[in-house]
Motif scaffolding. Structure first.
Motif, PDB file in Angstrom:
ATOM      1  N   ILE A   1      -1.186  -2.170  -9.303  1.00 51.73           N
ATOM      2  CA  ILE A   1       0.204  -2.304  -8.872  1.00 51.73           C
ATOM      3  C   ILE A   1       0.293  -3.061  -7.557  1.00 51.73           C
ATOM      4  N   GLN A   2      -0.604  -2.777  -6.601  1.00 51.14           N
ATOM      5  CA  GLN A   2      -0.613  -3.531  -5.346  1.00 51.14           C
ATOM      6  C   GLN A   2      -0.839  -5.016  -5.619  1.00 51.14           C
TER       7      GLN A   2
ATOM      8  N   ASP B   1      -5.467   5.383 -10.839  1.00 48.16           N
ATOM      9  CA  ASP B   1      -6.087   4.294 -11.589  1.00 48.16           C
ATOM     10  C   ASP B   1      -5.178   3.067 -11.641  1.00 48.16           C
ATOM     11  N   LEU B   2      -3.864   3.305 -11.632  1.00 44.99           N
ATOM     12  CA  LEU B   2      -2.912   2.196 -11.656  1.00 44.99           C
ATOM     13  C   LEU B   2      -2.673   1.592 -10.276  1.00 44.99           C
ATOM     14  N   SER B   3      -3.035   2.330  -9.236  1.00 40.14           N
ATOM     15  CA  SER B   3      -2.616   1.993  -7.878  1.00 40.14           C
ATOM     16  C   SER B   3      -2.998   0.584  -7.447  1.00 40.14           C
ATOM     17  N   LEU B   4      -4.255   0.206  -7.614  1.00 39.32           N
ATOM     18  CA  LEU B   4      -4.698  -1.112  -7.160  1.00 39.32           C
ATOM     19  C   LEU B   4      -4.090  -2.226  -8.003  1.00 39.32           C
TER      20      LEU B   4
ATOM     21  N   LYS C   1       0.841  -1.210   0.000  1.00 39.16           N
ATOM     22  CA  LYS C   1       0.000   0.000   0.000  1.00 39.16           C
ATOM     23  C   LYS C   1       0.871   1.253   0.000  1.00 39.16           C
ATOM     24  N   LEU C   2       1.885   1.286   0.869  1.00 37.67           N
ATOM     25  CA  LEU C   2       2.723   2.473   0.986  1.00 37.67           C
ATOM     26  C   LEU C   2       3.604   2.665  -0.252  1.00 37.67           C
ATOM     27  N   ASP C   3       4.024   1.573  -0.862  1.00 36.59           N
ATOM     28  CA  ASP C   3       4.777   1.660  -2.112  1.00 36.59           C
ATOM     29  C   ASP C   3       3.930   2.374  -3.168  1.00 36.59           C
TER      30      ASP C   3
END
Length: 220
Positions: free
Chosen positions: A157-158, A152-155, A128-130
């Protein structure tokens, strides 16, 4: 309608937690009937929640058949890496103009917390922090469209971080690069910050590019 909207959000959060905690694994089918029974609801809010997750790239829906947790090919992961570097390059340039010292110190705090989470074996928080680090870098660029693209990319990427073993990088060194990027920004060394970020992401995503720094910064 309002009740369904509330249930849809509850189901969304439930499924999101299941996916990001690895309770639901890549390619695993989503049991609509079981979820409907658990939430004592019809399938309408469940399908609304799944459409949202599909739009975020976390599940795949096969109409009139089933839905399953997404999978990402090596090519898709590299494509995400290319886009992420491009977003970060513009973010860093804008942060140099629009970012304040306080915002950069907050960004550094996120980087330190991310490294601490890794050292404490807290994979969920580390991932999450990354993701938060790169989102915050975009946010302090003061470009809302840029931020929305990064978010939009965040989830995705996790999700990718959880399910792929990136043996090409040393995890601790990789996360420490976040701190180095911010330190370069604080010092006003934008070129070094750009080089660090490109190296940071091109190595991580195993991009098949000769001289990635030159590739991304030439004519940038």
């Amino acid at each position: 309608m309002k009740k369904n909207e509330g249930l849809s959000e509850q189901v969304y959060n439930y499924l999101l937690f299941q996916i990001l905690s690895n309770e639901l694994k890549p390619g695993e089918k989503i049991a609509e009937a079981k979820i409907a029974q658990e939430f004592n609801t019809s399938r309408t809010p469940i399908r609304e929640a799944m459409r949202k997750l599909e739009s975020q790239g976390l599940i795949q829906i096969f109409p009139k058949r089933y839905a399953q947790v997404a999978t990402f090919s090596e090519k898709e992961i590299q494509d995400i890496g290319m886009i992420r570097i491009s977003l970060d390059i513009l973010s860093i340039k804008l942060v140099a103009i629009n970012g304040s010292k306080a915002e950069l110190l907050n960004l550094k705090s996120i980087a330190v917390q991310c490294l601490d989470a890794f050292r404490n074996n807290d994979g969920v928080q580390r991932r999450k922090l990354d993701s938060d680090f790169h989102k915050e870098l975009c946010r302090i660029s003061k470009n809302n469209l840029l931020f929305n693209m990064q978010e939009d990319l965040s989830l995705k990427i996790q999700f990718i971080l959880m399910h792929n073993d990136f043996k090409s990088v040393n995890d601790e060194q990789h996360l420490y690069q976040h701190i180095q990027i911010v330190d370069s920004l604080i010092e006003g060394n934008i070129e070094h910050a750009l080089q660090l970020d490109i190296q940071h992401l091109s190595e991580f995503y195993c991009l098949d590019i000769d001289s990635p720094i030159e590739f991304f910064l030439k004519n940038a």
